[in-house]
Design a protein around this motif. Structure first.
Motif, PDB file in Angstrom:
ATOM      1  N   VAL A  90      16.608  19.260  -1.742  1.00  0.00           N
ATOM      2  CA  VAL A  90      16.020  18.648  -0.545  1.00  0.00           C
ATOM      3  C   VAL A  90      17.008  17.742   0.182  1.00  0.00           C
ATOM      4  N   GLY A  91      18.289  17.877  -0.139  1.00  0.00           N
ATOM      5  CA  GLY A  91      19.314  17.225   0.664  1.00  0.00           C
ATOM      6  C   GLY A  91      19.908  15.958   0.090  1.00  0.00           C
ATOM      7  N   VAL A  92      19.504  15.582  -1.121  1.00  0.00           N
ATOM      8  CA  VAL A  92      20.055  14.372  -1.731  1.00  0.00           C
ATOM      9  C   VAL A  92      21.425  14.695  -2.326  1.00  0.00           C
ATOM     10  N   THR A  93      22.388  13.813  -2.110  1.00  0.00           N
ATOM     11  CA  THR A  93      23.692  13.949  -2.752  1.00  0.00           C
ATOM     12  C   THR A  93      23.538  13.495  -4.197  1.00  0.00           C
ATOM     13  N   VAL A  94      23.942  14.329  -5.141  1.00  0.00           N
ATOM     14  CA  VAL A  94      23.728  14.007  -6.547  1.00  0.00           C
ATOM     15  C   VAL A  94      25.059  13.997  -7.285  1.00  0.00           C
TER      16      VAL A  94
ATOM     17  N   HIS B 109       0.829  -1.206   0.000  1.00  0.00           N
ATOM     18  CA  HIS B 109       0.000   0.000   0.000  1.00  0.00           C
ATOM     19  C   HIS B 109       0.862   1.254   0.000  1.00  0.00           C
ATOM     20  N   GLU B 110       1.835   1.269   0.904  1.00  0.00           N
ATOM     21  CA  GLU B 110       2.774   2.382   1.030  1.00  0.00           C
ATOM     22  C   GLU B 110       3.575   2.540  -0.268  1.00  0.00           C
ATOM     23  N   ALA B 111       3.965   1.395  -0.864  1.00  0.00           N
ATOM     24  CA  ALA B 111       4.752   1.421  -2.091  1.00  0.00           C
ATOM     25  C   ALA B 111       3.990   2.122  -3.212  1.00  0.00           C
ATOM     26  N   LYS B 112       2.714   1.828  -3.301  1.00  0.00           N
ATOM     27  CA  LYS B 112       1.879   2.400  -4.352  1.00  0.00           C
ATOM     28  C   LYS B 112       1.849   3.938  -4.230  1.00  0.00           C
ATOM     29  N   ARG B 113       1.688   4.376  -2.987  1.00  0.00           N
ATOM     30  CA  ARG B 113       1.628   5.816  -2.720  1.00  0.00           C
ATOM     31  C   ARG B 113       2.947   6.490  -3.123  1.00  0.00           C
ATOM     32  N   ARG B 114       4.049   5.821  -2.753  1.00  0.00           N
ATOM     33  CA  ARG B 114       5.362   6.380  -3.052  1.00  0.00           C
ATOM     34  C   ARG B 114       5.643   6.435  -4.544  1.00  0.00           C
ATOM     35  N   ALA B 115       5.247   5.366  -5.242  1.00  0.00           N
ATOM     36  CA  ALA B 115       5.490   5.302  -6.688  1.00  0.00           C
ATOM     37  C   ALA B 115       4.729   6.428  -7.383  1.00  0.00           C
ATOM     38  N   GLN B 116       3.503   6.669  -6.929  1.00  0.00           N
ATOM     39  CA  GLN B 116       2.719   7.748  -7.533  1.00  0.00           C
ATOM     40  C   GLN B 116       3.354   9.107  -7.238  1.00  0.00           C
ATOM     41  N   ALA B 117       3.888   9.254  -6.020  1.00  0.00           N
ATOM     42  CA  ALA B 117       4.550  10.508  -5.660  1.00  0.00           C
ATOM     43  C   ALA B 117       5.772  10.738  -6.547  1.00  0.00           C
ATOM     44  N   ALA B 118       6.540   9.657  -6.784  1.00  0.00           N
ATOM     45  CA  ALA B 118       7.741   9.788  -7.609  1.00  0.00           C
ATOM     46  C   ALA B 118       7.379  10.153  -9.045  1.00  0.00           C
ATOM     47  N   LEU B 119       6.311   9.532  -9.561  1.00  0.00           N
ATOM     48  CA  LEU B 119       5.869   9.849 -10.927  1.00  0.00           C
ATOM     49  C   LEU B 119       5.373  11.291 -11.002  1.00  0.00           C
ATOM     50  N   ASP B 120       4.710  11.718  -9.943  1.00  0.00           N
ATOM     51  CA  ASP B 120       4.213  13.091  -9.876  1.00  0.00           C
ATOM     52  C   ASP B 120       5.384  14.068  -9.909  1.00  0.00           C
ATOM     53  N   LYS B 121       6.425  13.714  -9.176  1.00  0.00           N
ATOM     54  CA  LYS B 121       7.603  14.578  -9.048  1.00  0.00           C
ATOM     55  C   LYS B 121       8.245  14.841 -10.419  1.00  0.00           C
ATOM     56  N   VAL B 122       8.242  13.850 -11.302  1.00  0.00           N
ATOM     57  CA  VAL B 122       8.856  14.036 -12.621  1.00  0.00           C
ATOM     58  C   VAL B 122       7.803  14.393 -13.682  1.00  0.00           C
ATOM     59  N   GLY B 123       6.567  14.635 -13.239  1.00  0.00           N
ATOM     60  CA  GLY B 123       5.514  15.077 -14.149  1.00  0.00           C
ATOM     61  C   GLY B 123       4.950  13.990 -15.030  1.00  0.00           C
ATOM     62  N   LEU B 124       4.938  12.748 -14.530  1.00  0.00           N
ATOM     63  CA  LEU B 124       4.438  11.641 -15.360  1.00  0.00           C
ATOM     64  C   LEU B 124       3.229  10.935 -14.742  1.00  0.00           C
TER      65      LEU B 124
ATOM     66  N   ASP C 229      15.059  20.650 -18.703  1.00  0.00           N
ATOM     67  CA  ASP C 229      13.996  20.156 -17.814  1.00  0.00           C
ATOM     68  C   ASP C 229      14.515  19.057 -16.903  1.00  0.00           C
ATOM     69  N   VAL C 230      15.194  18.100 -17.527  1.00  0.00           N
ATOM     70  CA  VAL C 230      15.709  16.955 -16.783  1.00  0.00           C
ATOM     71  C   VAL C 230      16.747  17.420 -15.765  1.00  0.00           C
ATOM     72  N   ALA C 231      17.619  18.344 -16.183  1.00  0.00           N
ATOM     73  CA  ALA C 231      18.650  18.865 -15.284  1.00  0.00           C
ATOM     74  C   ALA C 231      18.002  19.517 -14.069  1.00  0.00           C
ATOM     75  N   ARG C 232      16.888  20.194 -14.310  1.00  0.00           N
ATOM     76  CA  ARG C 232      16.203  20.885 -13.213  1.00  0.00           C
ATOM     77  C   ARG C 232      15.697  19.884 -12.162  1.00  0.00           C
ATOM     78  N   ILE C 233      15.262  18.726 -12.622  1.00  0.00           N
ATOM     79  CA  ILE C 233      14.770  17.712 -11.669  1.00  0.00           C
ATOM     80  C   ILE C 233      15.880  17.311 -10.703  1.00  0.00           C
ATOM     81  N   PHE C 234      17.110  17.158 -11.242  1.00  0.00           N
ATOM     82  CA  PHE C 234      18.230  16.790 -10.368  1.00  0.00           C
ATOM     83  C   PHE C 234      18.521  17.892  -9.354  1.00  0.00           C
ATOM     84  N   LEU C 235      18.421  19.147  -9.824  1.00  0.00           N
ATOM     85  CA  LEU C 235      18.658  20.270  -8.912  1.00  0.00           C
ATOM     86  C   LEU C 235      17.629  20.260  -7.783  1.00  0.00           C
ATOM     87  N   ASP C 236      16.360  19.904  -8.135  1.00  0.00           N
ATOM     88  CA  ASP C 236      15.319  19.836  -7.111  1.00  0.00           C
ATOM     89  C   ASP C 236      15.663  18.816  -6.033  1.00  0.00           C
ATOM     90  N   PHE C 237      16.212  17.681  -6.466  1.00  0.00           N
ATOM     91  CA  PHE C 237      16.552  16.650  -5.479  1.00  0.00           C
ATOM     92  C   PHE C 237      17.692  17.113  -4.594  1.00  0.00           C
TER      93      PHE C 237
END
Lengths: 299, 214
Positions: free
Chosen positions: B186-190, B112-127, B175-183
């Protein structure tokens, strides 16, 4: 919460999906496994039925002793005393010739024939139950009884049943041998099926590893696949044997009736059926495991 | 977060992909690894993800020594990384949502939790609207974003990307580069291997040349 159960449920579902994804391949594999298993299973069914027939027909091994037709009544009395004191004889029952004649007259069709005969064609007889009913001991006793005066013939009644039983034991060994050979065949079938599965899922397997999948996680759906294939093959085999039993049932019943034998063809017993399914599942698992060891590699 | 200490990687029969590479990446940093094709960028990423092991020196990721990592410990290291592969490695027999679910299924997330997370991740990249689409139906840029969604769905603290903007037009690449900057925000090492480090102006740059850091 433990992740163990959901992961197994997931692997089970994945395996099920893969089985259903290529119905023609699955069906062909099931038929191959089913036929391979049906042969020893059907053999086992037939041997069991024949064994039962042999046992029912000869409940206790006994010896029949027939006096000479011209022997005097005193000779039979003499034999009766000897039999009763013989150390190897448990019970000896005297059947007078008159009794035999009376019994035969009650038989349909025989009465007229016997009526037409000038004199009683039946000799005095004894039914002897031995102390030791092993074949060698009975053979020895029969030889001994043949030497008694006035005895025309000594017959081991259970002889044919024992021979049949011995023959069926060979048959059972044959079934076992067949099961071993075809079991190896089943392992080979699953081995190859899993090999093809692994090959078509190379990309998925490689990716799963890169995403942090453990070996167990990758193996699990394939292992389930093998077990399910084996089990479904076992069910197919069971159905084949059940269909054959049903099909043979009517002609065999008719045949038995003609020979006045009380016999009906029994299907595979519950124990044999369970055994069949367990063996099928285990062989499927074995084929899958061997295949995974061979084809999944270590990296 | 990452430490290379005189790390080398030599492929048989004697080709040096990386020679004596030393650098540190702190938590939360954005690093762009530049260099010409064949300079060793992919090898560097493969060492971090324990896809390859160093033949000399040491590579430490989150305190774990890649060179001496036990085989059965590798899956758990990888679960803490998000990787966007050069060839994306999307599975074409399942839809976008199922592609993103894969890492969560692997790490044994409650469904259940996985489903929610997967949708959040897809939302984050606009898909999110295209979650039922098969990868083949997606454009190049969308496929790349799907690969990113799959890399970040387990919320890793370290995100690696190998040429994530190759084969994309300038606008989509930005666009894609911007997604990495967003991460990173929020504190992710990229850590991104790219031929075009200009796409990441704020990133710290490492430039490889024939397997050596310039």
């Amino acid at each position: 919460m433990s992740v163990w159960l959901p992961q197994h449920v997931d692997a089970f579902r994945t395996a099920m999906r893969r089985l259903l994804a290529s119905p023609v391949n699955t069906l062909l594999s099931l038929l191959a496994i089913g036929v391979a298993l049906a042969l020893p299973a059907g053999g086992q069914m037939l041997v069991n039925n024949a064994l039962q027939l042999a046992r029912n027909s000869a409940p206790t091994p006994q010896i029949s002793l027939f006096m000479k037709l011209d022997a005097a009544g005193s000779a039979s009395e003499d034999i009766e005393t000897r039999l009763q004191h013989h150390p190897d004889v448990k019970v000896a029952r005297f059947i007078p010739r008159e009794e035999t004649l009376a019994r035969m007259k009650t038989r349909e069709g025989l009465a007229d024939v016997i009526e037409a005969l000038p004199k009683n064609p039946f000799p005095d007889a004894f039914v002897v139950l031995p102390v030791d009913d092993r074949p060698e001991a009975m053979e020895r006793l029969a030889d001994d009884l043949r030497t008694l005066p006035g005895v025309a013939q000594v017959q081991l009644d259970s002889d044919w049943a024992r021979r049949l039983e011995a023959l069926l034991k060979i048959g059972r060994t044959g079934v076992l041998l067949l099961a071993l050979l075809l079991g190896v065949g089943l392992v080979a079938i699953t081995f190859n099926t899993i090999r093809l599965q692994v090959m078509t899922r190379r990309a998925e397997i490689e990716l799963s590893r890169l995403l942090g999948a453990t070996d167990a996680f990758i193996r699990r759906p394939f292992t389930y696949f093998g077990i399910m294939l084996g089990l479904a093959g076992g069910v197919t085999a069971w159905l084949i044997v059940a269909a054959a039993t049903w099909w043979l049932g009517a002609p065999i019943a008719e045949f038995a009736k003609l020979y006045s034998i009380d016999f009906t063809l029994h299907p595979l017993s519950a124990l044999d059926s369970t055994l069949l399914l367990i063996v099928a599942a285990v062989l499927g698992w074995l084929g899958a495991s061997l295949s995974l060891r061979q084809h999944l590699g270590d990296n | 977060m990452i430490r290379f200490a005189h790390a080398s990687k030599r492929y048989p029969p004697g080709m040096d992909a990386l020679s004596d590479v030393s650098f540190d990446v702190a938590a939360g940093e954005l690093v762009a690894v530049g260099g010409h094709s064949g300079a060793g960028k992919s090898t560097l990423l493969k060492l971090i993800a324990a896809i390859e092991r160093p033949t000399g020196g040491a590579v430490l990721v989150q305190g774990q020594n890649i060179g001496s990592l036990k085989r059965n410990a590798i899956p758990y290291l990888r679960r803490n990384l998000g990787v966007v592969f050069q060839d994306q490695k999307l599975l074409f027999d399942r839809n976008a949502f199922e592609n993103v679910m894969l890492p969560l299924t692997i790490s044994g997330f409650p469904p259940h939790e996985a489903k929610r997370r997967a949708q959040a991740a897809l939302d984050k990249v606009g898909l999110l609207a295209r979650m039922k689409a098969m990868p083949i139906m997606l454009s190049g840029g969308e496929q790349q974003r799907l690969a990113i969604a799959r890399a970040v769905v387990s919320r890793p603290s370290l995100l690696l990307a190998d040429e994530p903007t190759a084969h994309l037009d300038a606008e989509t690449a930005a666009d894609v580069a911007r997604i990495f900057l967003d991460f990173q925000a929020v504190g992710v090492t990229v850590l991104i291997a790219t031929y075009d480090t200009n796409l990441f102006p704020r990133a710290r740059r490492l430039v490889l040349d024939h397997g050596r850091l310039k």
